[in-house]
Design an enzyme around this catalytic site. Structure first.
Site, PDB file in Angstrom:
ATOM      1  CE  LYS A 257      -3.777  -2.068   2.743  1.00 34.73           C
ATOM      2  NZ  LYS A 257      -4.916  -1.852   1.820  1.00 34.73           N
TER       3      LYS A 257
ATOM      4  NE  ARG B  52     -10.751  -9.890  -2.304  1.00 37.59           N
ATOM      5  CZ  ARG B  52     -11.098  -8.956  -3.183  1.00 37.59           C
ATOM      6  NH1 ARG B  52     -11.445  -9.291  -4.416  1.00 37.59           N
ATOM      7  NH2 ARG B  52     -11.104  -7.691  -2.842  1.00 37.59           N
TER       8      ARG B  52
END
Length: 471
Positions: free
Chosen positions: A251, A325
């Site tokens: 990020k 996920r």
């Protein structure tokens, strides 16, 4: 932390909290000085203090026709704003014109407004000399109200406390130690799979995220068993990424410190478990928390890796920042394969897509069951922890088909990622007919009254608690 509510006290009262709607104030203002007219009109969040030689009365405005959650928010703001001014003594709660449900929200709001980080129960409302006197409801209802207010505070404060902690204070041993404590306190059955055991039983998607970490994996299962033999069972899976660097798909540095909040789904589940146990709710809960961080190292999983999940499906990793996920996939399939549940719900601070869509207003949610949709929306509207339904059309499945595995972990298209994520997770529920996925990325952590910057909102605890009470 102890909440003191009493009824019909003969003790001397020198402090009053008086809540008025604008409509009720029109009737009650005749009992006050005419000079009050320009000073107080009971508008929303308006506060006026009348101080006399031996008494203090705080007038708090509720506005016009407030919703119950508005009443809670107003009471919370008053409690927080006046935390250094409230006297630690017997205090009468005046709530003329409010029904029992609205009174419940006043009380919950007053005590939820005591939260600051780190929480130390130092607010005047928790002082042993402070008693909140409510004469407008029966002794039996007062006892129920005390239990519920205590339960909501215990659960929501635990949720907020763990989400607010800095990364170096919530490593795997820290959170695991806390879960050990609550398991012992509330008699939860607890099972923990470390890295070796997770590998033995095939939790490959979860382990792919953990493999780059210096911390041990902790795939944790907590089971709350109701005393009701005919109780239904709800499965809860909470994303528990303690800190998310993004992994190899790192990020940007801007706001990276907020990634300590990437366990918002797990903290909502933890808070709900605590509150449900405090209230002894007649429902069984199986909670799974796949605990890890998403770190960068020479052992971290890499884009183009193909991972085998617990249910045997293979996943091509295109982006290591879509790690939530991956952990949820194994959490959902493990719960579905090993436990029989009447409803299955997962919560996660999963996608920036949901934030871009809804901002900080509501969570995005997906479900394959109409009754579950209605129940969750009803609880969301009631608690103001709102949800908005998005589709699970099969056409979205085409977006994460892989050439080298069963699925890709993201779509290559620059839109709809929260929907793709929901459709991806559906592939791991093993055909469960009553499942919902809640993407709470925009609402678990945001602007709060107790911090200058962003902090934990407690989102999810009251939503799930209301859902469970009515399940």
């Amino acid at each position: 932390m102890k909440i003191n509510l009493i009824n019909n006290s003969s003790k001397e009262i020198n402090q009053k909290f008086s809540f008025f709607t604008e409509e009720q104030w029109q009737t009650e203002k005749e009992n006050f000085s005419k000079n009050m007219k320009p000073l107080f009109s009971a508008k929303k969040n308006e506060t006026f203090v009348i101080a006399e030689e031996n008494s203090i009365q705080c007038l708090i405005g509720l506005g016009t026709n407030p919703e119950s959650f508005d009443i809670q928010a107003i009471a919370s703001k008053f409690s927080y704003d006046f935390r250094k001014k409230i006297q630690t003594e017997n205090t009468l709660l005046e709530v003329k014109g409010l029904n029992d449900i609205q009174i419940e929200y006043v009380v919950k709001g007053l005590y939820l407004g005591t939260y600051t980080y780190p929480f130390k129960a130092e607010h005047p409302l928790f002082n042993t000399e402070f008693n909140l006197i409510i004469n407008s409801i029966s002794e039996e209802k007062l006892s129920d109200l005390k239990l519920k207010a205590q339960a909501v505070c215990e659960g929501q404060f635990a949720c907020m406390e763990w989400l607010n902690k800095p990364q170096n204070f919530k490593r795997v041993p820290h959170i695991s130690g806390f879960l050990n404590e609550i398991a012992e306190k509330y008699n939860f059955k607890q099972t923990v799979f470390d890295r070796k055991k997770s590998e033995e039983i095939g939790l490959g998607a979860f382990l792919s995220v953990n493999q780059g970490s210096s911390q041990e994996a902790a795939f944790t299962i907590l089971e709350y068993q109701s005393e009701n033999e005919e109780a239904k069972t709800v499965g809860l899976v909470g994303k528990c990424v303690l800190f998310d660097t993004g992994g190899i798909s790192i990020k940007g540095s801007e706001n990276l410190h907020y990634m300590k909040s990437d366990m918002g789904g797990a903290t909502a589940v933890i808070g709900t478990l605590i509150a449900a146990a405090e209230m002894k709710l007649p429902v069984n809960i199986i909670a799974i928390l796949p605990i890890t961080d998403n770190a960068i190292s020479n052992t971290a999983y890499i884009p183009s890796d193909v991972i085998k999940a617990y249910n045997g499906k293979t996943i091509e990793v295109l982006n290591t920042d879509a790690e939530g996920r991956m952990t949820l996939a194994d959490g959902l399939s493990y719960l579905s394969k090993n436990y029989k549940t009447d409803a299955l719900i997962d919560l996660a601070t999963l996608t920036g897509s949901s934030v871009r869509m809804f901002g900080y207003t509501c969570g995005a949610y997906f479900s394959n069951n109409e009754n579950l949709k209605k129940s969750l929306e009803t609880s969301g509207d009631k608690t103001n922890q709102r949800l908005w339904n998005l589709p699970l059309w099969d056409i979205w499945k085409d977006d994460f088909k892989s050439d080298v595995a069963d699925f890709k972990n993201i779509s290559s298209k620059p839109f709809g990622d929260c929907i793709v994520a929901g459709k991806f997770l559906e592939q791991f529920i093993e055909g469960h007919p009553n499942w919902a996925h809640l993407d709470i990325a925009g609402v678990a952590f945001g602007n709060v009254q107790y911090m200058k910057e962003k902090g934990a909102t407690g989102y999810g605890v009251q939503l799930l608690l209301d859902f469970l009470e009515n399940f």
